[in-house]
Design a protein around this motif. Structure first.
Motif, mmCIF file in Angstrom:
data_model
loop_
_atom_site.group_PDB
_atom_site.id
_atom_site.type_symbol
_atom_site.label_atom_id
_atom_site.label_comp_id
_atom_site.label_asym_id
_atom_site.label_seq_id
_atom_site.Cartn_x
_atom_site.Cartn_y
_atom_site.Cartn_z
ATOM 1 N N GLY A 316 10.751 -2.372 13.208
ATOM 2 C CA GLY A 316 10.000 -1.260 13.803
ATOM 3 C C GLY A 316 8.997 -0.700 12.823
ATOM 4 O O GLY A 316 8.705 -1.284 11.795
ATOM 5 N N ARG A 317 8.465 0.441 13.177
ATOM 6 C CA ARG A 317 7.484 1.100 12.313
ATOM 7 C C ARG A 317 8.193 1.760 11.148
ATOM 8 O O ARG A 317 9.266 2.331 11.314
ATOM 9 N N THR A 318 7.589 1.750 9.974
ATOM 10 C CA THR A 318 8.173 2.509 8.869
ATOM 11 C C THR A 318 7.242 3.623 8.404
ATOM 12 O O THR A 318 7.593 4.379 7.514
ATOM 13 N N ALA A 319 6.046 3.699 8.981
ATOM 14 C CA ALA A 319 5.132 4.783 8.597
ATOM 15 C C ALA A 319 4.213 5.079 9.767
ATOM 16 O O ALA A 319 4.033 4.253 10.658
ATOM 17 N N ASN A 320 3.641 6.282 9.767
ATOM 18 C CA ASN A 320 2.618 6.588 10.753
ATOM 19 C C ASN A 320 1.383 5.745 10.500
ATOM 20 O O ASN A 320 1.071 5.418 9.350
ATOM 21 N N PHE A 321 0.683 5.430 11.549
ATOM 22 C CA PHE A 321 -0.579 4.706 11.428
ATOM 23 C C PHE A 321 -0.381 3.439 10.581
ATOM 24 O O PHE A 321 0.473 2.633 10.884
ATOM 25 N N PHE A 322 -1.131 3.329 9.471
ATOM 26 C CA PHE A 322 -1.044 2.095 8.679
ATOM 27 C C PHE A 322 -0.657 2.396 7.233
ATOM 28 O O PHE A 322 -1.049 1.688 6.322
ATOM 29 N N GLY A 323 0.115 3.442 7.033
ATOM 30 C CA GLY A 323 0.493 3.808 5.665
ATOM 31 C C GLY A 323 -0.585 4.681 5.039
ATOM 32 O O GLY A 323 -1.473 5.193 5.723
ATOM 33 N N ASN A 324 -0.507 4.852 3.737
ATOM 34 C CA ASN A 324 -1.494 5.680 3.023
ATOM 35 C C ASN A 324 -2.753 4.864 2.770
ATOM 36 O O ASN A 324 -2.932 4.255 1.714
ATOM 37 N N PHE A 325 -3.623 4.886 3.763
ATOM 38 C CA PHE A 325 -4.755 3.960 3.766
ATOM 39 C C PHE A 325 -5.671 4.121 2.548
ATOM 40 O O PHE A 325 -6.152 3.143 1.972
ATOM 41 N N GLY A 326 -5.914 5.372 2.137
ATOM 42 C CA GLY A 326 -6.809 5.597 0.996
ATOM 43 C C GLY A 326 -6.320 4.885 -0.259
ATOM 44 O O GLY A 326 -7.114 4.362 -1.051
ATOM 45 N N VAL A 327 -4.999 4.876 -0.430
ATOM 46 C CA VAL A 327 -4.426 4.196 -1.598
ATOM 47 C C VAL A 327 -4.686 2.689 -1.510
ATOM 48 O O VAL A 327 -4.963 2.023 -2.515
ATOM 49 N N MET A 328 -4.627 2.170 -0.284
ATOM 50 C CA MET A 328 -4.866 0.734 -0.081
ATOM 51 C C MET A 328 -6.311 0.376 -0.447
ATOM 52 O O MET A 328 -6.566 -0.666 -1.044
ATOM 53 N N VAL A 329 -7.248 1.254 -0.065
ATOM 54 C CA VAL A 329 -8.653 0.989 -0.401
ATOM 55 C C VAL A 329 -8.813 0.921 -1.921
ATOM 56 O O VAL A 329 -9.465 0.022 -2.460
#
Ligand SMILES: *Cc1c(COP(=O)(O)O)cnc(C)c1O
Length: 480
Positions: A316-329
């Motif tokens: 299932g999902r483990t986070a809202n949306f797609f996680g901490n997106f800014g950190v991914m960038v």
């Protein structure tokens, strides 16, 4: 320093709030309307600016000082990756899920997919989910994946094995997923005792959680054998990737035999952290675990990125949306900036720096596991303790000298541990200055141990009750 409320003077103001264009009556139910004054401080703009600027100068950060906090990898974060993150600041996290939104979110989804692919390549895994929001969250996600794997195979498993040098989040994550913990002691050679590990293994073991290099900064020479033994019991191998900064381009956990791994993007891949976040703890898996990965999975379909949601075996999902997106960038920008050779040099320099500090401090502090270290070194203040000076006292001394103290009293298996992680971004001059101050502390412990009682003397507060200061903070000004 005066608090902002104490500077309040009736009638003074810094901003003029425009007249309200919301009807005064009838818009909100009367019981929700405030009847008394909000009692906000009445201060000028300049006083407000000074107040917050001065407060901000009380913050300690890598941008201002050396921050050798072991296990945390407080490396300098290049500003270019911050710029990259701002490019995406306007994108709404729901965009890919809205009707027609997928086409507009191709860049962001491509970035997440590209980051996952790069991290899989760096670690030797087959697929990476970027959802988990921190290392500990990644651990829990990873152990849930392992539990799902065993459930699907009909395996009855009860235990997760961890070395006693492990970060506290390892046993905690496994326990939260419902496993009982078997802790294996560390041998004099500084790694999990191989014989005791063999004795702890059985068909009941679901997973072995390893950190390599471990929290003593040592690389386990038996790591492949440990994975092989675990697999012979159909136990999976979990790699705590918090120390990846030591091995990039040198060893890939997936090649060694690890099945599940988490990374701490905020440690290794260029995101500032501390103060509680934000971070990201992507989880990589081998192909056998892909069906259980969190949903939605971002998959490439021809030239398009699509969201795969019909995974009946997913945890299932483990986070809202797609996680901490800014950190991914930031992580993706960091990887692209450095490239393959750059990442290899990061690890080489991080390891060199830690060994430099260890070698220079060897004569002044005990080194309980005295081997060539990886990206961090663990000293003990046991020699100073004989004079009544503990690791905590040395930490307080360092604060007065302008340094964030290293990690102390961790790992738990080292008495009065002082764990130093310089990271690759510090110059030799910075490290020399720090080494000098560490030597001063050792000398003062010999000549005048009583002096340590007064440190820190330069801070707004001196000795706090460490536990209560962290757990029951007094953050309100009025009425408490
Ligand atoms: C930091 C760390 C963790 C936990 O990661 P968070 O991102 O702080 O949740 C786990 N294991 C080790 C070895 C760590 O250093």
């Amino acid at each position: 320093m005066k608090l902002i409320y104490e500077q309040s003077s009736a009638g003074r103001r810094g901003v003029r709030i425009p007249a309200s264009d919301v009807p005064a009556a009838g818009f909100l139910p009367p019981e929700l309307l405030r009847t008394d004054s909000a009692e906000l401080p009445e201060v000028s703009e300049l006083d407000t600016v000074r107040h917050f600027t001065n407060l901000s100068r009380r913050n300690y950060s890598v941008d201002t000082h050396f921050y050798p906090l072991g296990s945390c990898t407080m490396k300098y974060n290049v500003k270019a990756v911050e710029n990259a993150a701002t490019l995406f600041a306007d994108e709404h996290p729901l965009l890919p899920l809205l009707p027609g939104g997928l086409a507009h979110a191709q860049g962001s989804l491509g970035l997440l997919h590209g980051l996952g692919t790069a991290l899989a390549e760096i670690t030797g895994m087959d697929e990476v989910t970027t959802q988990p929001l921190a290392g500990a969250h990644g651990e829990m996600t990873g152990i849930m994946l392992i539990a799902a794997y065993h459930r699907a195979k009909g395996n009855k498993k009860r235990y997760v094995v961890v070395p006693d040098s492990s970060h506290g989040t390892n046993p905690a994550s496994a326990a939260m997923v419902g496993y009982e913990i078997i802790t294996v002691p560390t041998a004099p050679y500084g790694d999990m005792d191989l014989e005791l590990f063999k004795a702890a293994m059985s068909d009941q073991v679901a997973a072995v959680m390893m950190t390599c290099p471990n929290t003593l900064g040592l690389f386990n020479p038996h790591i492949r054998e440990i994975c092989d033994i675990a697999h012979s019991y159909d136990a999976l191998c979990y790699y705590d990737g918090a120390n990846l900064n030591a091995i990039m381009g040198k060893v890939r956990p997936g090649d060694v035999g690890f099945d599940v791994i988490h990374l701490n993007l905020h440690k290794t891949f260029g995101t500032p952290h501390g103060g509680g976040g934000p971070g990201a703890g992507p989880v990589g898996v081998k192909s056998a675990l892909i069906p259980f990965l969190p949903t939605p999975r971002i998959v490439k379909n021809g030239d398009d990125y699509v969201l795969e949601t019909d995974n009946p075996r997913s945890i299932g999902r483990t986070a809202n949306f797609f996680g901490n997106f800014g950190v991914m960038v930031k992580a993706y920008a960091y990887i692209l900036l450095l490239g393959r050779e750059g990442l290899i040099r990061v690890s080489e320099q991080a390891v060199l720096n830690a060994n430099y500090i260890m070698a220079k401090l060897k004569g002044h502090y005990d080194i309980p596991y005295d081997f060539t270290c990886m990206h961090e070194c663990v000293l003990s203040a046991s020699r100073q303790v004989k004079q009544g000076v503990h690791a905590l006292d040395i930490a307080k001394f360092l604060i007065d000298k302008g340094y964030h103290p290293p990690t102390i009293y961790f790992p738990l298996i080292v008495k009065d541990a002082i764990m130093i992680e310089p990271t690759e971004t510090e110059s030799r001059e910075t490290m020399d200055a720090f080494i000098e101050v560490m030597i001063q502390a050792a000398e003062l412990a010999e000549s005048d141990p009583a002096a340590f009682a007064s440190f820190p003397a330069t801070m707004p507060v001196s000795r706090l009750d460490e536990t209560r200061a962290a757990r029951s903070q007094n953050v309100c000004f009025v009425g408490c």
